[in-house]
Write an enzyme that holds these catalytic residues in place. Structure first.
Site, mmCIF file in Angstrom:
data_model
loop_
_atom_site.group_PDB
_atom_site.id
_atom_site.type_symbol
_atom_site.label_atom_id
_atom_site.label_comp_id
_atom_site.label_asym_id
_atom_site.label_seq_id
_atom_site.Cartn_x
_atom_site.Cartn_y
_atom_site.Cartn_z
ATOM 1 N N GLN A 125 38.914 45.224 42.945
ATOM 2 C CA GLN A 125 39.477 46.272 43.790
ATOM 3 C C GLN A 125 38.560 47.491 43.844
ATOM 4 O O GLN A 125 37.942 47.847 42.845
ATOM 5 C CB GLN A 125 40.842 46.679 43.232
ATOM 6 C CG GLN A 125 41.754 47.283 44.261
ATOM 7 C CD GLN A 125 43.201 47.341 43.793
ATOM 8 O OE1 GLN A 125 43.607 46.564 42.958
ATOM 9 N NE2 GLN A 125 43.967 48.244 44.330
ATOM 10 N N SER A 155 37.773 41.822 37.114
ATOM 11 C CA SER A 155 39.206 42.092 37.266
ATOM 12 C C SER A 155 39.818 41.148 38.302
ATOM 13 O O SER A 155 39.840 39.942 38.104
ATOM 14 C CB SER A 155 39.427 43.572 37.607
ATOM 15 O OG SER A 155 40.792 43.915 37.521
ATOM 16 N N LEU A 156 40.288 41.667 39.433
ATOM 17 C CA LEU A 156 40.807 40.807 40.501
ATOM 18 C C LEU A 156 39.814 39.703 40.856
ATOM 19 O O LEU A 156 40.189 38.568 41.171
ATOM 20 C CB LEU A 156 41.097 41.659 41.747
ATOM 21 C CG LEU A 156 41.320 40.894 43.047
ATOM 22 C CD1 LEU A 156 42.659 40.178 43.034
ATOM 23 C CD2 LEU A 156 41.215 41.825 44.247
ATOM 24 N N ARG A 201 50.500 39.110 40.759
ATOM 25 C CA ARG A 201 49.812 39.980 39.791
ATOM 26 C C ARG A 201 49.846 41.431 40.278
ATOM 27 O O ARG A 201 50.153 42.348 39.518
ATOM 28 C CB ARG A 201 48.371 39.496 39.621
ATOM 29 C CG ARG A 201 47.465 40.379 38.765
ATOM 30 C CD ARG A 201 46.057 39.783 38.784
ATOM 31 N NE ARG A 201 45.102 40.533 37.975
ATOM 32 C CZ ARG A 201 44.324 41.502 38.426
ATOM 33 N NH1 ARG A 201 44.424 41.902 39.697
ATOM 34 N NH2 ARG A 201 43.444 42.095 37.636
ATOM 35 N N HIS A 253 44.334 47.171 32.788
ATOM 36 C CA HIS A 253 43.586 46.663 31.636
ATOM 37 C C HIS A 253 43.863 47.483 30.371
ATOM 38 O O HIS A 253 42.949 47.826 29.628
ATOM 39 C CB HIS A 253 42.086 46.591 31.950
ATOM 40 C CG HIS A 253 41.787 45.714 33.122
ATOM 41 N ND1 HIS A 253 41.902 44.336 33.062
ATOM 42 C CD2 HIS A 253 41.429 46.011 34.399
ATOM 43 C CE1 HIS A 253 41.615 43.839 34.255
ATOM 44 N NE2 HIS A 253 41.340 44.828 35.079
ATOM 45 N N GLN A 303 44.096 39.085 30.533
ATOM 46 C CA GLN A 303 43.226 39.962 31.330
ATOM 47 C C GLN A 303 43.926 41.265 31.711
ATOM 48 O O GLN A 303 43.314 42.327 31.746
ATOM 49 C CB GLN A 303 42.784 39.201 32.598
ATOM 50 C CG GLN A 303 41.698 39.902 33.374
ATOM 51 C CD GLN A 303 41.937 39.890 34.866
ATOM 52 O OE1 GLN A 303 43.033 40.177 35.341
ATOM 53 N NE2 GLN A 303 40.904 39.570 35.612
#
Length: 308
Positions: free
Chosen positions: A11, A92-93, A117, A201, A250
């Site tokens: 993102q 991440s994503l 998510r 996170h 994650q």
């Protein structure tokens, strides 16, 4: 071109008009975007191609937009490259795009996971005022000291260990605010509060992690063809149980990007191809090791750069 690793952005790399040139040039791109538009709804395709930046920044639009663009580029070039891909990784994503490319799930399942998510992280973000900030110029020891120094005001932790001199912290809003001056006292060059919904996170996302854990077996996930380097521990995952564990962990653990790239490098790979909007990861990888070769594909003409 020798063997290489594919990397996928997260993102923040989105831009209005993203993937439009692919959509107009390749049937597979049109099919993926049209299918995503049906699944996401919410005027998705129009916002992606011609909306405002503000609309595109909404998590429920941004995340499927980045995921669908990343995987459609993969689908366009995969026949030329699949025998040479040794690892996949995503930030991440972007880990979901990496898992798709490595064979974990199809478009439908990938989108459903990405959307769920995003929903869960949004709900977790609304439980307590929290945020993130990029700290430039401090190493991980100084970041740990920073988190310790603000603990009386609230919770702060490392969230993205991106490259030498760039670490993102996550925490309660009070701690994020209190950390700014202390970071500068510790020698930070810049302290940039990020425009995000919450403290991704970090432990403040525990609700999202717990809920995903309850639901994860409802999704059709398969073993991988190519190893993916998991964000949470910078290690290879291949089996579907490892994939599920990575997705759950994650959400509440830092993205170990430096370690992930160093691990891939240790396996003899010196070439990386970034697929998706922007070139954030290309920049981070160059800062990790300026001798690594990097290509990024975010426009149709970028495909020619590959010399495949």
């Amino acid at each position: 071109m020798n063997n290489f690793a594919l990397v996928f952005p997260g993102q923040g790399s989105q831009f209005v008009g993203m993937a439009k040139d692919f959509y107009e040039s390749f049937t597979v791109a049109k099919e993926i975007i049209d299918e995503t538009d049906k699944i996401v709804g919410k005027n998705f395709k129009n916002i992606m191609f011609a909306g405002s930046e503000e609309e595109l920044k909404r998590t429920d639009i941004t995340q499927p937009a980045i995921f669908s663009m990343s995987i459609l580029i993969y689908e366009i070039i995969k026949e030329k490259i699949e025998n040479k891909i040794k690892f996949c990784a995503g930030h991440s994503l972007g880990e979901y795009s990496a898992l798709y490319a490595a064979g974990a799930f199809n478009l439908f399942t990938g989108l459903k996971l990405v959307m769920r998510r995003g929903e869960l992280m949004q709900i977790a973000s609304e439980k307590e005022k929290s945020g993130m900030a990029a700290v430039l110029g401090l190493d991980i020891e100084k970041i740990n000291l920073l988190c310790e120094k603000v603990k009386d005001t609230g919770y702060l932790t490392d969230a993205n260990i991106n490259c030498p001199g760039q670490i993102v912290v996550s925490g309660t809003l009070n701690a994020i605010n209190a950390a700014e001056n202390i970071a500068k006292e510790l020698g930070a060059k810049r302290y940039i509060k990020l425009s995000v919904a919450g403290a991704f996170h970090s432990n403040l996302m525990q609700y999202a992690s717990d809920e995903l854990k309850k639901e994860i077996d409802n999704y059709d996930i398969m073993n991988l063809r190519i190893p993916v380097i998991a964000n949470y521990n910078a290690k290879e995952i291949l089996k579907k149980e490892e994939i599920k564990e990575s997705m759950i962990k994650q959400i509440v653990n830092p993205v170990r990007w430096i370690e992930s790239i160093e691990y891939i490098k240790s396996k003899g790979i010196d070439t990386f191809i970034e697929l998706g909007p922007g070139n954030v990861l290309s920049g981070l990888i160059k800062k990790i090791d300026k001798n690594l070769k990097i290509y990024n594909i975010e426009k149709v003409q970028d495909i020619e750069k590959l010399n495949l």
